[in-house]
Design an enzyme around this catalytic site. Sequence first.
Site, short mmCIF file in Angstrom:
data_model
loop_
_atom_site.label_atom_id
_atom_site.label_comp_id
_atom_site.label_asym_id
_atom_site.label_seq_id
_atom_site.Cartn_x
_atom_site.Cartn_y
_atom_site.Cartn_z
N ASP A 52 0.87 -1.17 0.00
CA ASP A 52 0.00 0.00 0.00
C ASP A 52 0.91 1.23 0.00
OD1 ASP A 52 -3.29 0.11 1.06
OD2 ASP A 52 -2.18 1.96 0.72
N ILE A 53 0.30 2.42 -0.12
CA ILE A 53 1.10 3.64 0.01
C ILE A 53 1.00 4.20 1.42
CG2 ILE A 53 1.09 4.34 -2.42
CD1 ILE A 53 -1.29 6.18 -1.80
N ASP A 70 3.42 1.94 -5.01
CA ASP A 70 2.56 2.96 -5.60
C ASP A 70 2.23 2.50 -7.01
OD1 ASP A 70 1.36 5.12 -6.72
OD2 ASP A 70 2.99 6.53 -6.31
N ILE A 71 0.97 2.16 -7.24
CA ILE A 71 0.61 1.60 -8.56
C ILE A 71 0.75 2.62 -9.68
CG2 ILE A 71 -0.90 -0.20 -7.66
CD1 ILE A 71 -3.21 1.77 -8.74
N TYR A 159 -16.28 5.38 -10.93
CA TYR A 159 -15.93 4.05 -10.41
C TYR A 159 -16.43 2.96 -11.36
CZ TYR A 159 -16.18 0.14 -7.00
OH TYR A 159 -16.06 -1.05 -6.34
N LYS A 163 -14.33 0.43 -13.83
CA LYS A 163 -14.40 -1.03 -13.67
C LYS A 163 -14.82 -1.72 -14.97
CE LYS A 163 -12.92 -1.61 -9.46
NZ LYS A 163 -11.66 -2.35 -9.20
C1 AKB Z 1 -19.23 0.57 -3.29
O1 AKB Z 1 -20.30 0.69 -2.66
O2 AKB Z 1 -18.72 1.49 -3.96
C2 AKB Z 1 -18.55 -0.77 -3.28
C3 AKB Z 1 -19.04 -1.63 -4.39
C4 AKB Z 1 -20.36 -2.26 -4.31
O3 AKB Z 1 -18.35 -1.80 -5.34
N1 AKB Z 1 -18.76 -1.40 -2.01
#
Ligand code: AKB
Length: 332
Positions: A52-53, A70-71, A159, A163
């Site tokens: 981790d950092i 550090d990625i 996010y 993904k």
């Molecule tokens: C979030 O709520 O952002 C995470 C997920 C479901 O990916 N826990």
Amino acid sequence: VSNASDASFHSVSFSETDHPKVLITGGLGQLGVGLAKLLRKRYGKNNVILSDIRKPPTHVFHSGPFIYSDILDYKNLREIVVNNRITWLVHYSALLSAVGEANVALARAVNITGLHNILDIAAEHGLRLFVPSTIGAFGPTSPRNPTPDLCVQRPRTIYGVSKVHAELMGEYYHHRYGLDFRCLRYPGIISADSQPGGGTTDYAVQIFHDAVKTGKFECNLKPDTRLPMMYIDDCLRATLEIMEAPAETLSMRTYNINAMSFTPDELVQEVQKQLPDLQVTYKIDPVRQAIADSWPMNFDDSNARNDWSWKHDYDLPELVQTMLNFIGSESQ
Ligand code: AKB
């Protein structure tokens, strides 16, 4: 050159009878320490490196190898992989859904640029690579009840976008370069001894701490918001199982996994069976509510169940009992 080119990718042969040498990035998040514990039991303490950092707490530092990584620093990553003869990489570094919306630039850097470094390192060194995806990789135009593995994926969070990008890039590297990429779409993960940071499903962890410590809980999602959830032990075992699964059993490289689905109201009722005095109020966070309303309500994980025999152990009653026992014993 820091980024691996087509020609520089080669496969380091990894015998299935050897213990893997595992690096876990983002190791101080909700899942890393628990996964390290599980993998160390199986492959030996020194064969699993947490990274981790951030500075590790004392108990983590003394429980096995820990390293700064550090990625976003490709050379640092390569040095770690080479010096430790890493064969498996579990890439847990990521900003979650709600915190990502609060800092899109950082989420883009960590979740997308960081992933590019990880993919290149893994392809260059012939690593088996696990990257978690999430129910957040789906969006308002996806079928939500249930959500199958293959369907429209148009998430509205950075996010989720990062993904979907990770799923597609991992699968592309698999087909293009033979990268051994494995990915599970996790539901909301509920754990007692580690905290999630900045997610939409965090309420389902917080309720247990508040119920035991104060007897009061303020929920930031509406009482009828249904989301897929899983106890951490099931999640970590699923991760181990997909990593160990023989390649020929995997008809896909990205699988939904699930255990249960519940609403805040259903969770409260289950907790109140043990703690009848728990008082719950609702103060809706509009960002988290909008995210939750665009996510799957029920998650179809039949491909994981058919291909590599995925099976969860914890349903809602066992989850609640286990969480309350753990947090209750800690607070005594
Ligand atoms: C979030 O709520 O952002 C995470 C997920 C479901 O990916 N826990």
